[in-house]
Design a protein around this motif. Structure first.
Motif, mmCIF file in Angstrom:
data_model
loop_
_atom_site.group_PDB
_atom_site.id
_atom_site.type_symbol
_atom_site.label_atom_id
_atom_site.label_comp_id
_atom_site.label_asym_id
_atom_site.label_seq_id
_atom_site.Cartn_x
_atom_site.Cartn_y
_atom_site.Cartn_z
ATOM 1 N N ASP A 117 0.860 -1.184 0.000
ATOM 2 C CA ASP A 117 0.000 0.000 0.000
ATOM 3 C C ASP A 117 0.890 1.226 0.000
ATOM 4 N N LEU A 118 0.341 2.345 -0.430
ATOM 5 C CA LEU A 118 1.085 3.602 -0.420
ATOM 6 C C LEU A 118 0.115 4.763 -0.316
ATOM 7 N N GLN A 119 0.608 5.857 0.206
ATOM 8 C CA GLN A 119 -0.145 7.100 0.284
ATOM 9 C C GLN A 119 0.743 8.239 -0.202
ATOM 10 N N VAL A 120 0.154 9.140 -0.959
ATOM 11 C CA VAL A 120 0.878 10.324 -1.414
ATOM 12 C C VAL A 120 0.713 11.413 -0.366
ATOM 13 N N TYR A 121 1.830 11.956 0.103
ATOM 14 C CA TYR A 121 1.768 13.073 1.048
ATOM 15 C C TYR A 121 1.543 14.349 0.251
ATOM 16 N N ALA A 122 0.366 14.948 0.414
ATOM 17 C CA ALA A 122 -0.025 16.082 -0.410
ATOM 18 C C ALA A 122 0.248 17.423 0.247
ATOM 19 N N GLY A 123 1.059 17.445 1.306
ATOM 20 C CA GLY A 123 1.432 18.711 1.923
ATOM 21 C C GLY A 123 0.721 18.967 3.232
ATOM 22 N N LYS A 124 1.266 19.903 4.003
ATOM 23 C CA LYS A 124 0.757 20.172 5.346
ATOM 24 C C LYS A 124 -0.653 20.749 5.330
ATOM 25 N N ASN A 125 -1.073 21.342 4.206
ATOM 26 C CA ASN A 125 -2.417 21.904 4.143
ATOM 27 C C ASN A 125 -3.486 20.838 3.951
ATOM 28 N N GLN A 126 -3.069 19.623 3.604
ATOM 29 C CA GLN A 126 -4.020 18.551 3.348
ATOM 30 C C GLN A 126 -4.259 17.675 4.571
ATOM 31 N N VAL A 127 -3.369 17.744 5.554
ATOM 32 C CA VAL A 127 -3.513 16.913 6.748
ATOM 33 C C VAL A 127 -3.195 17.742 7.983
ATOM 34 N N ASP A 128 -3.730 17.313 9.103
ATOM 35 C CA ASP A 128 -3.378 17.924 10.375
ATOM 36 C C ASP A 128 -2.066 17.334 10.831
ATOM 37 N N GLY A 129 -1.043 18.154 11.003
ATOM 38 C CA GLY A 129 0.284 17.653 11.332
ATOM 39 C C GLY A 129 0.362 16.925 12.655
ATOM 40 N N LYS A 130 -0.562 17.204 13.589
ATOM 41 C CA LYS A 130 -0.522 16.548 14.893
ATOM 42 C C LYS A 130 -0.935 15.090 14.751
ATOM 43 N N GLY A 131 -0.090 14.185 15.233
ATOM 44 C CA GLY A 131 -0.413 12.771 15.148
ATOM 45 C C GLY A 131 -0.282 12.197 13.758
ATOM 46 N N LEU A 132 0.419 12.893 12.861
ATOM 47 C CA LEU A 132 0.541 12.419 11.477
ATOM 48 C C LEU A 132 1.176 11.045 11.415
ATOM 49 N N ALA A 133 2.258 10.838 12.155
ATOM 50 C CA ALA A 133 2.969 9.566 12.089
ATOM 51 C C ALA A 133 2.072 8.412 12.515
ATOM 52 N N LEU A 134 1.323 8.601 13.598
ATOM 53 C CA LEU A 134 0.436 7.541 14.073
ATOM 54 C C LEU A 134 -0.663 7.255 13.055
ATOM 55 N N ARG A 135 -1.241 8.300 12.483
ATOM 56 C CA ARG A 135 -2.316 8.100 11.506
ATOM 57 C C ARG A 135 -1.818 7.360 10.278
ATOM 58 N N VAL A 136 -0.634 7.707 9.810
ATOM 59 C CA VAL A 136 -0.086 7.048 8.628
ATOM 60 C C VAL A 136 0.070 5.551 8.869
ATOM 61 N N VAL A 137 0.649 5.199 10.008
ATOM 62 C CA VAL A 137 0.862 3.786 10.316
ATOM 63 C C VAL A 137 -0.467 3.043 10.415
ATOM 64 N N MET A 138 -1.433 3.610 11.129
ATOM 65 C CA MET A 138 -2.699 2.917 11.337
ATOM 66 C C MET A 138 -3.505 2.794 10.048
ATOM 67 N N GLU A 139 -3.404 3.769 9.162
ATOM 68 C CA GLU A 139 -4.108 3.674 7.888
ATOM 69 C C GLU A 139 -3.490 2.609 6.989
ATOM 70 N N LEU A 140 -2.158 2.546 6.969
ATOM 71 C CA LEU A 140 -1.493 1.589 6.095
ATOM 72 C C LEU A 140 -1.603 0.156 6.608
#
Length: 458
Positions: free
Chosen positions: A290-313
């Motif tokens: 699986d993969l996700q494109v990081y579309a920039g800080k305006n597209q996601v809330d930077g807080k908890g980004l690392a945790l969200r990425v792992v749990m989504e993947l």
């Protein structure tokens, strides 16, 4: 005059580094640097430390569109009780899946058969529909002269798009100075491939209108809308072909790109400093699931980004006893607890300034020393000093040392912490040299991405 407290040598070094960065920023005058990533997740950048507030707050409402994870945000440092490492509290998990191919592949399968496992017929049909739609929308809004090449447009079909894709892949293997060179009659460039498949004018028309989504339906808040459907279909094919092994690694890859793009990233610690950042989940043989494109800080809330990425993947692969291996950008106590609630282990390097960690990590160690603590929920945090301090977190291992099978200069056996051995040997996709391995079996993703982000997002 008051003298600066910073050493003179250090000030000189800072100036040199600043000059290098400035030179990098201005090396491409056509680039758009307005939205570089503020997250440098490279292990090579040892001076980067996020603030405690950035890591202590986890926003569970933004974990994917369909996520139902209940991430606990109220863990206090005082609520975690730490004991000497004994393994008493660690949760034993048994991996109960059969990894490998989910489909039958004949022994005489050709390279084209393998390619179509990932780039299936529905993907070509998507390209046909949206390319024809894009051409129709453009032509309906334009005044064309008789000499315009656009007046010669005719709708494409699956067979022609397959030939078009074949040419793009071939261009990546046989590189020439310009697009026109592939149809040149000069002896230096003459070939029997491109001219026989289609004319140069037709290829350029297809390249001009090549699309994967309806331009008139583009939402304002989705930067990758024009390739989202394509990426979802490709990823679905990845998952339909292969069942992952017990160990999965999550990390990021950079697709090199220096053109105009709002979510182009600049990460100094990477081999390719400029490009599109992909979050990926791979297994130790390099296969991307699986993969996700990081579309920039305006597209996601930077807080908890690392945790969200792992749990989504990792979501499709939870609750079967797997082990997730991450680097120190992703590894944290909240992530370890969330994975344990879903019967999944976590092993990874750790930043010692993360919140909710035991005070033992501040202890100064001599070479070869190891120290650690275990929490009541089965998380072991340890610090080992070899050439430098290495902090690790594991929900699967203690702090015992094992023989690596290697010897040092004095012909003495080398030993390594077990979870660090797992980190370095079970997940070859995490190193810079293995980044190519992680994409080799999914090579067309990069080939797509380079062309997509250059042409289709216009």
């Amino acid at each position: 005059m008051a003298s600066s407290s910073r050493p003179k040598r250090q000030r000189i070094n800072d100036c040199i580094n600043d000059d290098e960065i400035v030179n990098e920023l201005f090396c491409d005058e056509l680039s758009d640097f307005s939205d570089f990533s503020e997250i440098d997740d490279s292990d090579a950048d040892r001076d980067y430390f996020p603030s405690e507030s950035e890591n202590s707050v986890v926003d569970s409402t933004n974990i994917g569109n369909n996520q139902d994870f209940n991430i606990e945000n109220n863990h206090n440092t005082s609520s975690t009780v730490w004991f000497d490492v004994s393994g008493t509290y660690q949760k034993p998990l048994i991996f109960n899946k059969t990894p490998g191919f989910k489909i039958d592949i004949p022994d005489n399968a050709s390279a084209l058969n393998y390619f179509k496992l990932f780039c299936s017929t529905d993907i070509f049909e998507l390209m046909v529909v949206e390319t024809n739609r894009n051409a129709e929308q453009f032509l309906s809004k334009s005044r064309l002269t008789k000499s315009s090449r656009f007046s010669k447009w005719s709708p494409t079909n699956v067979d022609e798009i397959e030939k078009f894709m074949g040419l793009l892949l071939w261009f990546g293997l046989v590189q020439m100075p310009s697009l026109e060179s592939y149809w040149s009659t000069k002896i230096r460039y003459k070939n029997n491939v491109a001219p026989k498949i289609m004319s140069q004018n037709r290829f350029e028309l297809l390249l001009r209108f090549w699309h994967f989504a309806d331009n008139e339906e583009t939402p304002d808040n989705d930067r990758i809308y024009k390739v989202r459907d394509l990426l979802e279909r490709v990823v679905k094919n990845y998952q339909n072909v292969m069942e992952p092994d017990e160990y999965l690694a999550i990390d990021e890859s950079m697709v090199p790109f220096r053109g105009r793009l709002k979510f182009k990233q600049y990460i100094p610690g990477k081999a390719h400093k400029y490009g599109v950042k992909l979050f990926k989940i791979c297994e130790k043989n390099g296969y991307t699931h699986d993969l996700q494109v990081y579309a920039g800080k305006n597209q996601v809330d930077g807080k908890g980004l690392a945790l969200r990425v792992v749990m989504e993947l990792i979501r499709p692969y939870l609750n079967v006893g797997r082990t997730v291996v991450t680097d120190n950008f992703y590894t944290s106590m909240p992530l370890a607890r969330e994975l344990l609630k879903n019967n999944t282990h976590l092993v990874g390097t750790l930043r010692t300034n993360r919140v909710k960690l035991p005070e033992v990590l501040k202890t100064k160690l001599k070479k070869g020393q190891i120290i650690g603590k275990e929490s009541t929920d089965g998380v072991v945090v340890a610090k080992w000093h070899d050439k430098r301090d290495v902090a690790m977190l594991s929900t699967k291992h203690g702090i015992e040392m094992i023989d690596t099978g290697k010897k040092n200069r004095n012909d003495e056996p080398q030993k390594q912490k077990r979870c660090l051995h797992c980190y370095s040997h079970k997940t070859t996709v995490l190193g810079s040299k293995s980044a190519a391995l992680a994409t080799k079996k999914n090579r067309h993703v990069l080939l797509y991405a380079i062309v997509l982000f250059k042409n289709a997002l216009s």
